[in-house]
Design an enzyme around this catalytic site. Structure first.
Site, mmCIF file in Angstrom:
data_model
loop_
_atom_site.group_PDB
_atom_site.id
_atom_site.type_symbol
_atom_site.label_atom_id
_atom_site.label_comp_id
_atom_site.label_asym_id
_atom_site.label_seq_id
_atom_site.Cartn_x
_atom_site.Cartn_y
_atom_site.Cartn_z
ATOM 1 N N VAL A 104 8.111 86.909 126.810
ATOM 2 C CA VAL A 104 6.753 87.270 126.954
ATOM 3 C C VAL A 104 5.816 85.990 127.067
ATOM 4 O O VAL A 104 5.069 86.068 127.937
ATOM 5 C CB VAL A 104 6.156 87.902 125.416
ATOM 6 N N ASP A 124 -3.326 76.138 121.738
ATOM 7 C CA ASP A 124 -3.210 77.332 121.004
ATOM 8 C C ASP A 124 -3.362 77.586 119.375
ATOM 9 O O ASP A 124 -2.728 76.727 118.702
ATOM 10 C CB ASP A 124 -1.828 78.130 121.364
ATOM 11 N N ASP A 156 -4.028 70.221 119.727
ATOM 12 C CA ASP A 156 -2.904 71.021 120.377
ATOM 13 C C ASP A 156 -4.036 72.394 120.858
ATOM 14 O O ASP A 156 -5.176 72.168 120.620
ATOM 15 C CB ASP A 156 -2.111 71.593 119.243
HETATM 16 MG MG LIG Z 1 -0.542 75.846 118.627
#
Ligand SMILES: [Mg+2]
Length: 499
Positions: free
Chosen positions: A205, A52, A50
């Protein structure tokens, strides 16, 4: 009788002191990889990631940014009171894995058995008394049908939403701040609307790209430089491992971050790059085809027959991914920080091995290595054991002594909670029980670690063996070992084994 009870108490306390003074701190290694399930890197040929909070780590400033933008969206677009602008992000307020009762507007920690941990229920920024909690929930148990669904989302009929994402820390804090404002000003409001509005504002956001643009504009402020992430990727590449990336973030954002962390040639390290994958839907929904994105971000319309190195793909689904790559089963290890969206389906349905990235581990282990914590835990175990064995003395005098011990134990239990976080305690424990979060972690992750860099401490032939922790019926009572005069309590034996 009471004098012999106190003699036992003093003897146990002395043994605790002896044990603690013989123990040096820093017993647990915050850079270790911990195994829930036996797994060998020898068998791992393909590594997936992944993005982030797995490859890229963010500074706390990002949470402040998300909080501020979402708060302003509430005021400007949802017509919430202007007075909310006085609220700033509170970095140490919430922890990950908490539940939020959408209808009652309460944030709380729930354990592996669906019991609310009393003392961790917050309305706005203030704790709710145990008495009130027990009255509201007719005890402290939360029935299964009220808990959020598998992915932690609160859908129809579920009133308890679990926050599993690191990005949800500002969301929980914003919810608490707005609740606080409404209560302080005696404003009548509908908690369900508030929950949805905050969720939407936080979503905006991300979805409207505000966060992406802010991070891209000032990358050094928000992304922690990932020298060690780069070293891990290089090590895997040098050992001829295949690598791929599946992220929900858009390509430009990932590209800027990876340029910063790894360098311009980061894409050379990856055999397949998939952006905006829409996990967890990516793992379940067979209908979405892959789509190629060119280097200018333009979507192409050609049918995808192969996933090629150097190309960028958007969306798609895991079934197609498996068909096109043939990367199936336990030779694939996928790392992610979201236990549900990243790891659950892979381990339950698809048989990939899974690695959870839990950044909070590092700070929690550092606390566990302090002499204060070791002392607290050892004496807590000793006193609990004494209570368990001595409760058979039912005379009034003995019961008075036992009552004092119970009070002392309560004070210590509170300290073992507050030492991690004043409001909610540890991410992993509700006093002695594992948290709801811990239970999911142990089910969905083969291994877990504070950051990807922990991989640098192991060679790629290493096998991770979970420790054989005694089941309750296999373990001797903790305190018996102290009272019997053995040199170590099981708690200390446990840390000695990890060392
Ligand atoms: Mg993540």
């Amino acid at each position: 009788m009471t004098s012999s009870l106190w003699a036992l108490y003093n003897e146990t306390k002395k043994q605790t002191e002896d044990v603690v003074s013989s123990v040096t701190c820093s017993l647990l290694n915050p850079d270790a990889i911990f195994a829930n399930n036996e797994m060998s890197l020898e068998d791992t040929e393909i590594y997936g990631f992944d993005y982030d909070y797995t490859l890229a780590f963010y500074s706390n400033r990002l949470h402040t940014l998300i909080f501020n933008i979402a708060r302003d969206i509430l005021i400007e677009e949802h017509r919430y009171p202007e007075g909310l602008r006085a609220y700033e992000y509170i970095p140490d307020f919430a922890i990950r894995g908490l539940h939020y009762d959408v209808q009652k507007a309460l944030l709380m920690k729930i354990d592996a058995f669906h019991y609310i941990q009393l003392g961790t229920v917050y309305r706005g920024l203030h704790p709710v008394s145990d008495k009130e909690v027990i009255a509201m929930y007719e005890g402290s148990h939360v029935p299964m049908e009220q808990m959020s669904d598998f992915y932690g989302k609160s859908s129809h009929g579920h009133t308890m939403k679990q926050f599993m994402d690191i990005f949800s820390l500002p969301e929980m804090t914003l919810l608490s701040c707005v609740n606080d404002y409404f209560m302080k000003h005696n404003i009548d409001y509908e908690p369900v609307h508030l929950y949805k509005d905050v969720k939407e504002a936080i979503g905006d956001v991300h979805v409207k790209g505000i966060m992406y643009r802010a991070v891209e504009a000032d990358i050094e402020k928000y992304i922690c430089y990932g020298e060690q992430t780069h070293a891990v990727l290089r090590k895997l590449a040098e050992n001829k491992k295949k690598m791929f990336l599946i992220t929900n973030s858009p390509f430009d954002f990932v590209d800027r971050g990876m340029n910063y962390i790894v360098g311009k040639d980061w894409r050379d390290l990856f055999d397949v790059v998939i952006v905006q994958a829409d996990k967890p839907g990516f793992f379940n929904d067979k209908r979405k085809p892959f789509r190629r994105v060119n280097h200018k971000g333009v979507l192409l319309w050609d049918r995808i027959h192969r996933l090629e190195k150097g190309q960028i793909y958007k969306q798609g689904n895991l079934y197609e991914f498996l068909r096109l790559t043939g990367w199936r089963g336990s030779k694939v290890l996928y790392f992610g920080d979201h236990i549900y969206s990243d790891l659950a389906d892979l381990t339950l349905k698809h048989g990939w091995r899974t690695g959870a990235i839990i950044p909070e581990l590092r700070s929690e282990i550092k606390i566990m290595n302090t002499k204060e914590y070791v002392h607290l835990m050892t004496w807590l175990q000793g006193l609990t054991g004494l209570l368990e064995r001595m409760q058979v003395h039912r005379d009034a005098e003995s019961q008075m002594v036992l009552k004092q011990w119970i009070q002392e134990r309560e004070v210590m239990r509170l300290r073992t909670k507050n030492i991690f976080n004043n409001q909610f305690g540890s991410l992993f424990r509700t006093y002695h029980n594992p948290t709801y979060f811990s239970r999911r972690l142990s089910r969905f992750a083969d291994i877990y670690m504070a950051s990807l860099s922990c991989l640098l401490n192991y060679d790629l032939h290493h096998t991770f063996f979970p420790r054989r922790n005694p089941l309750q019926h296999e373990a001797s009572v903790w305190s018996d070992q102290v009272c019997a005069g053995t040199s170590k309590t099981p708690f200390l034996t446990e840390i000695a084994q990890i060392k």
